[in-house]
Motif scaffolding. Structure first.
Motif, mmCIF file in Angstrom:
data_model
loop_
_atom_site.group_PDB
_atom_site.id
_atom_site.type_symbol
_atom_site.label_atom_id
_atom_site.label_comp_id
_atom_site.label_asym_id
_atom_site.label_seq_id
_atom_site.Cartn_x
_atom_site.Cartn_y
_atom_site.Cartn_z
ATOM 1 N N ASP A 13 13.503 -18.688 -27.254
ATOM 2 C CA ASP A 13 14.499 -19.567 -27.855
ATOM 3 C C ASP A 13 13.802 -20.634 -28.687
ATOM 4 O O ASP A 13 12.648 -20.967 -28.451
ATOM 5 C CB ASP A 13 15.356 -20.221 -26.763
ATOM 6 C CG ASP A 13 16.270 -19.220 -26.079
ATOM 7 O OD1 ASP A 13 16.789 -18.325 -26.774
ATOM 8 O OD2 ASP A 13 16.450 -19.325 -24.853
ATOM 9 N N MET A 15 13.208 -20.476 -31.976
ATOM 10 C CA MET A 15 12.735 -19.965 -33.265
ATOM 11 C C MET A 15 13.914 -19.900 -34.231
ATOM 12 O O MET A 15 14.963 -19.384 -33.871
ATOM 13 C CB MET A 15 12.134 -18.568 -33.118
ATOM 14 C CG MET A 15 10.951 -18.470 -32.217
ATOM 15 S SD MET A 15 10.206 -16.802 -32.223
ATOM 16 C CE MET A 15 11.583 -15.768 -31.745
ATOM 17 N N SER A 16 13.712 -20.434 -35.446
ATOM 18 C CA SER A 16 14.839 -20.452 -36.380
ATOM 19 C C SER A 16 14.464 -20.234 -37.842
ATOM 20 O O SER A 16 15.348 -20.166 -38.683
ATOM 21 C CB SER A 16 15.586 -21.781 -36.254
ATOM 22 O OG SER A 16 14.712 -22.854 -36.578
ATOM 23 N N CYS A 17 13.162 -20.145 -38.144
ATOM 24 C CA CYS A 17 12.782 -20.052 -39.553
ATOM 25 C C CYS A 17 11.506 -19.238 -39.739
ATOM 26 O O CYS A 17 10.883 -18.804 -38.762
ATOM 27 C CB CYS A 17 12.589 -21.460 -40.130
ATOM 28 S SG CYS A 17 11.201 -22.342 -39.376
ATOM 29 N N GLU A 18 11.122 -19.063 -40.970
ATOM 30 C CA GLU A 18 9.927 -18.289 -41.285
ATOM 31 C C GLU A 18 8.669 -18.956 -40.730
ATOM 32 O O GLU A 18 7.720 -18.281 -40.345
ATOM 33 C CB GLU A 18 9.809 -18.083 -42.796
ATOM 34 C CG GLU A 18 8.767 -17.077 -43.206
ATOM 35 C CD GLU A 18 9.000 -15.675 -42.631
ATOM 36 O OE1 GLU A 18 8.000 -14.985 -42.359
ATOM 37 O OE2 GLU A 18 10.156 -15.264 -42.438
ATOM 38 N N CYS A 20 8.443 -20.414 -37.910
ATOM 39 C CA CYS A 20 8.399 -19.975 -36.515
ATOM 40 C C CYS A 20 7.758 -18.591 -36.421
ATOM 41 O O CYS A 20 6.910 -18.347 -35.554
ATOM 42 C CB CYS A 20 9.810 -19.912 -35.932
ATOM 43 S SG CYS A 20 10.735 -21.447 -35.997
ATOM 44 N N VAL A 21 8.167 -17.705 -37.300
ATOM 45 C CA VAL A 21 7.633 -16.337 -37.317
ATOM 46 C C VAL A 21 6.128 -16.367 -37.556
ATOM 47 O O VAL A 21 5.361 -15.708 -36.837
ATOM 48 C CB VAL A 21 8.334 -15.486 -38.401
ATOM 49 C CG1 VAL A 21 7.665 -14.119 -38.530
ATOM 50 C CG2 VAL A 21 9.809 -15.348 -38.099
ATOM 51 N N VAL A 39 8.718 -10.236 -34.773
ATOM 52 C CA VAL A 39 9.595 -11.338 -34.391
ATOM 53 C C VAL A 39 10.978 -11.091 -34.986
ATOM 54 O O VAL A 39 11.116 -10.903 -36.189
ATOM 55 C CB VAL A 39 9.042 -12.688 -34.892
ATOM 56 C CG1 VAL A 39 9.985 -13.824 -34.539
ATOM 57 C CG2 VAL A 39 7.652 -12.943 -34.315
ATOM 58 N N ASP A 40 11.994 -11.099 -34.140
ATOM 59 C CA ASP A 40 13.390 -10.945 -34.561
ATOM 60 C C ASP A 40 14.077 -12.293 -34.357
ATOM 61 O O ASP A 40 14.450 -12.653 -33.236
ATOM 62 C CB ASP A 40 14.065 -9.859 -33.730
ATOM 63 C CG ASP A 40 15.503 -9.595 -34.141
ATOM 64 O OD1 ASP A 40 16.150 -10.489 -34.720
ATOM 65 O OD2 ASP A 40 15.997 -8.486 -33.863
ATOM 66 N N LEU A 41 14.205 -13.061 -35.447
ATOM 67 C CA LEU A 41 14.803 -14.394 -35.353
ATOM 68 C C LEU A 41 16.246 -14.348 -34.865
ATOM 69 O O LEU A 41 16.663 -15.195 -34.075
ATOM 70 C CB LEU A 41 14.764 -15.111 -36.704
ATOM 71 C CG LEU A 41 13.425 -15.663 -37.149
ATOM 72 C CD1 LEU A 41 13.555 -16.282 -38.529
ATOM 73 C CD2 LEU A 41 12.902 -16.676 -36.156
ATOM 74 N N LYS A 44 16.190 -13.643 -31.265
ATOM 75 C CA LYS A 44 15.245 -14.532 -30.558
ATOM 76 C C LYS A 44 14.296 -13.740 -29.671
ATOM 77 O O LYS A 44 13.978 -14.128 -28.548
ATOM 78 C CB LYS A 44 15.986 -15.580 -29.715
ATOM 79 C CG LYS A 44 17.002 -16.394 -30.466
ATOM 80 C CD LYS A 44 16.364 -17.283 -31.495
ATOM 81 C CE LYS A 44 17.418 -18.234 -32.072
ATOM 82 N NZ LYS A 44 17.129 -18.630 -33.411
ATOM 83 N N TYR A 67 6.580 -22.718 -28.411
ATOM 84 C CA TYR A 67 7.829 -22.140 -27.911
ATOM 85 C C TYR A 67 7.656 -21.663 -26.476
ATOM 86 O O TYR A 67 6.555 -21.347 -26.043
ATOM 87 C CB TYR A 67 8.268 -20.970 -28.802
ATOM 88 C CG TYR A 67 8.342 -21.369 -30.248
ATOM 89 C CD1 TYR A 67 9.473 -22.017 -30.739
ATOM 90 C CD2 TYR A 67 7.280 -21.163 -31.102
ATOM 91 C CE1 TYR A 67 9.537 -22.425 -32.058
ATOM 92 C CE2 TYR A 67 7.333 -21.566 -32.425
ATOM 93 C CZ TYR A 67 8.464 -22.205 -32.892
ATOM 94 O OH TYR A 67 8.516 -22.615 -34.196
#
Length: 72
Positions: A13, A15-18, A20-21, A39-41, A44, A67
């Motif tokens: 939980d 992660m929301s943007c590039e 984060c990836v 990574v599958d945003l 999550k 994270y």
């Protein structure tokens, strides 16, 4: 004898943007045995594949990226 191929999946939980990836992929990609990190945003989820992967090391790497991870 080589370690068998394996895939580990974690719920991450927050992660929301590039960025984060990139952060998660970079940290987890450095763990011994890891061949691929997906990574599958939207879901999550972080899927890690390779051979001889240490689950604790992957969780620590995700933590290092900023994270919290739990096995999915």
């Amino acid at each position: 004898m080589k370690d068998a191929p394996m895939t580990l999946i974690y719920r991450v939980d927050g992660m929301s943007c590039e960025h984060c990836v990139v952060a998660v992929t970079g940290e987890v990609g450095d763990v011994a045995g890891v061949a691929t990190v997906d990574v599958d945003l939207g879901a999550k989820l972080v899927r890690v594949s390779g051979a001889g992967i240490d689950d604790t090391a992957v969780v620590a790497a995700i933590d290092e990226a900023g994270y919290d991870a739990v096995p999915a």
